[in-house]
Motif scaffolding. Structure first.
Motif, PDB file in Angstrom:
ATOM      1  N   SER A 162       0.801  -0.981   0.160  1.00  0.00           N
ATOM      2  CA  SER A 162      -0.053   0.090   0.115  1.00  0.00           C
ATOM      3  C   SER A 162       0.877   1.380  -0.008  1.00  0.00           C
ATOM      4  O   SER A 162       2.006   1.318   0.637  1.00  0.00           O
ATOM      5  CB  SER A 162      -0.940   0.002   1.198  1.00  0.00           C
ATOM      6  OG  SER A 162      -1.768  -0.890   1.309  1.00  0.00           O
ATOM      7  N   TYR A 163       0.279   2.195  -0.715  1.00  0.00           N
ATOM      8  CA  TYR A 163       1.094   3.735  -0.718  1.00  0.00           C
ATOM      9  C   TYR A 163      -0.148   4.971  -0.473  1.00  0.00           C
ATOM     10  O   TYR A 163      -1.461   4.647  -0.708  1.00  0.00           O
ATOM     11  CB  TYR A 163       1.661   3.889  -2.002  1.00  0.00           C
ATOM     12  CG  TYR A 163       0.694   3.936  -3.335  1.00  0.00           C
ATOM     13  CD1 TYR A 163       0.396   4.872  -3.638  1.00  0.00           C
ATOM     14  CD2 TYR A 163       0.648   2.431  -3.796  1.00  0.00           C
ATOM     15  CE1 TYR A 163      -0.297   5.006  -4.826  1.00  0.00           C
ATOM     16  CE2 TYR A 163      -0.090   2.684  -5.036  1.00  0.00           C
ATOM     17  CZ  TYR A 163      -0.767   3.829  -5.548  1.00  0.00           C
ATOM     18  OH  TYR A 163      -1.300   3.699  -6.736  1.00  0.00           O
ATOM     19  N   ILE A 164       0.296   5.802   0.102  1.00  0.00           N
ATOM     20  CA  ILE A 164      -0.445   6.924   0.294  1.00  0.00           C
ATOM     21  C   ILE A 164       0.165   8.261  -0.014  1.00  0.00           C
ATOM     22  O   ILE A 164       1.193   8.596   0.105  1.00  0.00           O
ATOM     23  CB  ILE A 164      -0.963   6.920   1.771  1.00  0.00           C
ATOM     24  CG1 ILE A 164      -1.584   5.845   2.311  1.00  0.00           C
ATOM     25  CG2 ILE A 164      -1.792   8.207   2.098  1.00  0.00           C
ATOM     26  CD1 ILE A 164      -1.572   5.651   4.011  1.00  0.00           C
ATOM     27  N   VAL A 173      -4.975   6.419  -1.900  1.00  0.00           N
ATOM     28  CA  VAL A 173      -4.668   4.918  -1.224  1.00  0.00           C
ATOM     29  C   VAL A 173      -4.769   3.976  -2.381  1.00  0.00           C
ATOM     30  O   VAL A 173      -5.896   3.598  -2.796  1.00  0.00           O
ATOM     31  CB  VAL A 173      -5.401   4.763   0.015  1.00  0.00           C
ATOM     32  CG1 VAL A 173      -4.977   3.398   0.615  1.00  0.00           C
ATOM     33  CG2 VAL A 173      -5.595   5.720   1.028  1.00  0.00           C
ATOM     34  N   ASP A 174      -3.505   3.449  -2.487  1.00  0.00           N
ATOM     35  CA  ASP A 174      -3.296   2.606  -3.519  1.00  0.00           C
ATOM     36  C   ASP A 174      -4.071   2.877  -4.933  1.00  0.00           C
ATOM     37  O   ASP A 174      -4.794   2.032  -5.571  1.00  0.00           O
ATOM     38  CB  ASP A 174      -3.905   1.030  -3.203  1.00  0.00           C
ATOM     39  CG  ASP A 174      -2.993   0.722  -1.849  1.00  0.00           C
ATOM     40  OD1 ASP A 174      -1.871   0.901  -1.791  1.00  0.00           O
ATOM     41  OD2 ASP A 174      -3.610  -0.244  -1.211  1.00  0.00           O
ATOM     42  N   GLY A 175      -4.209   4.072  -5.185  1.00  0.00           N
ATOM     43  CA  GLY A 175      -4.414   4.454  -6.549  1.00  0.00           C
ATOM     44  C   GLY A 175      -6.068   4.957  -6.381  1.00  0.00           C
ATOM     45  O   GLY A 175      -6.610   5.359  -7.523  1.00  0.00           O
ATOM     46  N   HIS A 176      -6.779   4.766  -5.235  1.00  0.00           N
ATOM     47  CA  HIS A 176      -8.080   5.077  -5.151  1.00  0.00           C
ATOM     48  C   HIS A 176      -8.147   6.551  -4.108  1.00  0.00           C
ATOM     49  O   HIS A 176      -7.620   6.509  -3.204  1.00  0.00           O
ATOM     50  CB  HIS A 176      -8.871   4.053  -4.296  1.00  0.00           C
ATOM     51  CG  HIS A 176      -9.057   2.686  -4.898  1.00  0.00           C
ATOM     52  ND1 HIS A 176      -9.877   2.624  -6.153  1.00  0.00           N
ATOM     53  CD2 HIS A 176      -8.186   1.669  -4.872  1.00  0.00           C
ATOM     54  CE1 HIS A 176      -9.618   1.364  -6.534  1.00  0.00           C
ATOM     55  NE2 HIS A 176      -8.628   0.740  -5.886  1.00  0.00           N
ATOM     56  N   GLN A 177      -8.881   7.468  -4.576  1.00  0.00           N
ATOM     57  CA  GLN A 177      -9.039   8.863  -3.945  1.00  0.00           C
ATOM     58  C   GLN A 177     -10.023   8.745  -2.704  1.00  0.00           C
ATOM     59  O   GLN A 177     -11.123   8.250  -2.880  1.00  0.00           O
ATOM     60  CB  GLN A 177      -9.122   9.998  -4.817  1.00  0.00           C
ATOM     61  CG  GLN A 177      -8.055  10.240  -5.816  1.00  0.00           C
ATOM     62  CD  GLN A 177      -8.389  11.475  -6.593  1.00  0.00           C
ATOM     63  OE1 GLN A 177      -9.515  12.023  -6.673  1.00  0.00           O
ATOM     64  NE2 GLN A 177      -7.365  12.157  -6.996  1.00  0.00           N
ATOM     65  N   HIS A 178      -9.668   9.365  -1.751  1.00  0.00           N
ATOM     66  CA  HIS A 178     -10.539   9.325  -0.337  1.00  0.00           C
ATOM     67  C   HIS A 178     -10.420  10.958  -0.113  1.00  0.00           C
ATOM     68  O   HIS A 178      -9.442  11.449   0.370  1.00  0.00           O
ATOM     69  CB  HIS A 178     -10.048   8.576   0.722  1.00  0.00           C
ATOM     70  CG  HIS A 178     -10.282   7.141   0.308  1.00  0.00           C
ATOM     71  ND1 HIS A 178     -11.252   6.352   0.245  1.00  0.00           N
ATOM     72  CD2 HIS A 178      -9.319   6.378  -0.390  1.00  0.00           C
ATOM     73  CE1 HIS A 178     -10.907   5.078  -0.111  1.00  0.00           C
ATOM     74  NE2 HIS A 178      -9.686   5.111  -0.416  1.00  0.00           N
ATOM     75  N   PRO A 179     -11.842  11.605   0.126  1.00  0.00           N
ATOM     76  CA  PRO A 179     -11.801  12.896   0.549  1.00  0.00           C
ATOM     77  C   PRO A 179     -11.881  12.715   2.039  1.00  0.00           C
ATOM     78  O   PRO A 179     -12.065  11.773   2.767  1.00  0.00           O
ATOM     79  CB  PRO A 179     -13.179  13.389   0.123  1.00  0.00           C
ATOM     80  CG  PRO A 179     -13.751  12.154  -0.162  1.00  0.00           C
ATOM     81  CD  PRO A 179     -13.087  11.236  -0.380  1.00  0.00           C
ATOM     82  N   ALA A 180     -11.565  14.024   2.970  1.00  0.00           N
ATOM     83  CA  ALA A 180     -11.732  14.104   4.342  1.00  0.00           C
ATOM     84  C   ALA A 180     -13.249  13.902   4.588  1.00  0.00           C
ATOM     85  O   ALA A 180     -14.005  14.398   3.992  1.00  0.00           O
ATOM     86  CB  ALA A 180     -10.834  15.348   4.794  1.00  0.00           C
ATOM     87  N   PRO A 181     -13.750  13.552   5.827  1.00  0.00           N
ATOM     88  CA  PRO A 181     -12.660  13.065   6.833  1.00  0.00           C
ATOM     89  C   PRO A 181     -12.249  11.852   6.483  1.00  0.00           C
ATOM     90  O   PRO A 181     -12.690  10.954   5.688  1.00  0.00           O
ATOM     91  CB  PRO A 181     -13.584  12.933   8.071  1.00  0.00           C
ATOM     92  CG  PRO A 181     -14.919  12.631   7.488  1.00  0.00           C
ATOM     93  CD  PRO A 181     -14.949  13.600   6.308  1.00  0.00           C
ATOM     94  N   PHE A 182     -10.960  11.306   7.072  1.00  0.00           N
ATOM     95  CA  PHE A 182     -10.284   9.922   6.765  1.00  0.00           C
ATOM     96  C   PHE A 182     -10.457   9.275   8.326  1.00  0.00           C
ATOM     97  O   PHE A 182     -10.013   9.695   9.194  1.00  0.00           O
ATOM     98  CB  PHE A 182      -8.848  10.386   6.621  1.00  0.00           C
ATOM     99  CG  PHE A 182      -8.537  11.376   5.412  1.00  0.00           C
ATOM    100  CD1 PHE A 182      -8.841  10.944   4.382  1.00  0.00           C
ATOM    101  CD2 PHE A 182      -7.890  12.539   5.521  1.00  0.00           C
ATOM    102  CE1 PHE A 182      -8.651  11.716   3.131  1.00  0.00           C
ATOM    103  CE2 PHE A 182      -7.822  13.407   4.498  1.00  0.00           C
ATOM    104  CZ  PHE A 182      -8.160  13.101   3.377  1.00  0.00           C
ATOM    105  N   ILE A 183     -11.086   8.159   7.767  1.00  0.00           N
ATOM    106  CA  ILE A 183     -11.663   7.298   9.094  1.00  0.00           C
ATOM    107  C   ILE A 183     -10.466   6.081   8.980  1.00  0.00           C
ATOM    108  O   ILE A 183     -10.659   5.303   7.953  1.00  0.00           O
ATOM    109  CB  ILE A 183     -12.980   6.624   8.845  1.00  0.00           C
ATOM    110  CG1 ILE A 183     -14.050   7.912   8.814  1.00  0.00           C
ATOM    111  CG2 ILE A 183     -13.338   5.740  10.081  1.00  0.00           C
ATOM    112  CD1 ILE A 183     -15.272   7.414   8.852  1.00  0.00           C
TER     113      ILE A 183
END
Length: 230
Positions: A162-164, A173-183
């Motif tokens: 995994s990479y961030i 994260v591993d090529g997938h975007q995530h908006p805040a908030p981060f759980i």
């Protein structure tokens, strides 16, 4: 010779014969008794010898039994050690599979939420109030160090590759975007995981000092599915 003398001779002869018979009978009886006594003594001697020989064999058998018991005890000890070794290997294998994301895992754990800061100084740089990858890395690394069996970000499970990456207000994260908030969810002992993050001068204080809103909550049931393609 008179009749009286003749009777005396006959009587004497009878006494002699009778004495001889008595003596012969006595000697014969004595000899027979001696033979019986010798025979009984010989039988007793043989029985004693047999008993001594049997006791000797018993001691040999007992010695052999003790030797075999020692061998069996050593084998049992070796088997117990091998069993423990296989158990440890199986346990380690299962732990590595969980760490690599190869198997589904379920258990108690901790949920940490990181949100962008809201009390922003109008003159401040907005980036100083955003959650960046280094903030997420700090939490993830501390969770692993504290014994987390598996970790996920916004439901996406991490594995060894995994990479961030931070891209402005979102992280990849591993090529997938995530908006805040981060759980950030972690399976493990919630008390241990929470205490490690809440140490004086620890991760929580560091993130709060960086204007990050930090909250954490213990969870009774967290489920992570295997990583697809992991």
């Amino acid at each position: 010779m008179s009749k009286i003398d003749g009777k005396r001779v006959v009587l004497s002869l009878v006494c002699v014969v009778l004495g001889f018979m008595i003596a012969f009978s006595y000697n014969l009886t004595k000899d027979n008794q001696g033979v019986r006594e010798d025979k009984a003594w010989n039988q007793e001697y043989e029985l004693r010898q047999q008993l001594i020989e049997q006791e000797k064999q018993n001691r040999e058998f007992q010695k052999e039994l003790l030797q075999k018991q020692d061998i069996v005890s050593k084998i049992e000890k070796d088997l117990a050690q091998e069993k423990q070794l296989f158990f440890n290997l199986a346990k380690d294998t299962e732990k590595y599979r969980m760490f690599l994301g190869k198997v589904k895992v379920r258990g108690t754990g901790l949920q940490v939420t990181l949100e962008d800061g809201t009390n922003m100084d109008p003159k401040a740089n907005v980036n100083d109030y955003l959650v960046h990858e280094q903030h997420v890395f700090k939490v993830v690394n501390e969770l692993y160090i504290s014994g987390a069996e598996a970790v996920a970000i916004n439901g996406q499970r991490l594995n060894r590759d995994s990479y961030i990456i931070c891209n402005g207000p979102v992280i990849t994260v591993d090529g997938h975007q995530h908006p805040a908030p981060f759980i950030i969810s972690a399976i493990g002992d919630p008390d241990v995981l929470g205490a490690s993050l809440d140490l004086p001068g620890g991760i929580k204080e560091q993130l709060v000092d960086d204007n990050i809103i930090f909250t954490m909550e213990k969870k009774k049931n967290i489920i992570f599915d295997p990583v697809i393609g992991g």
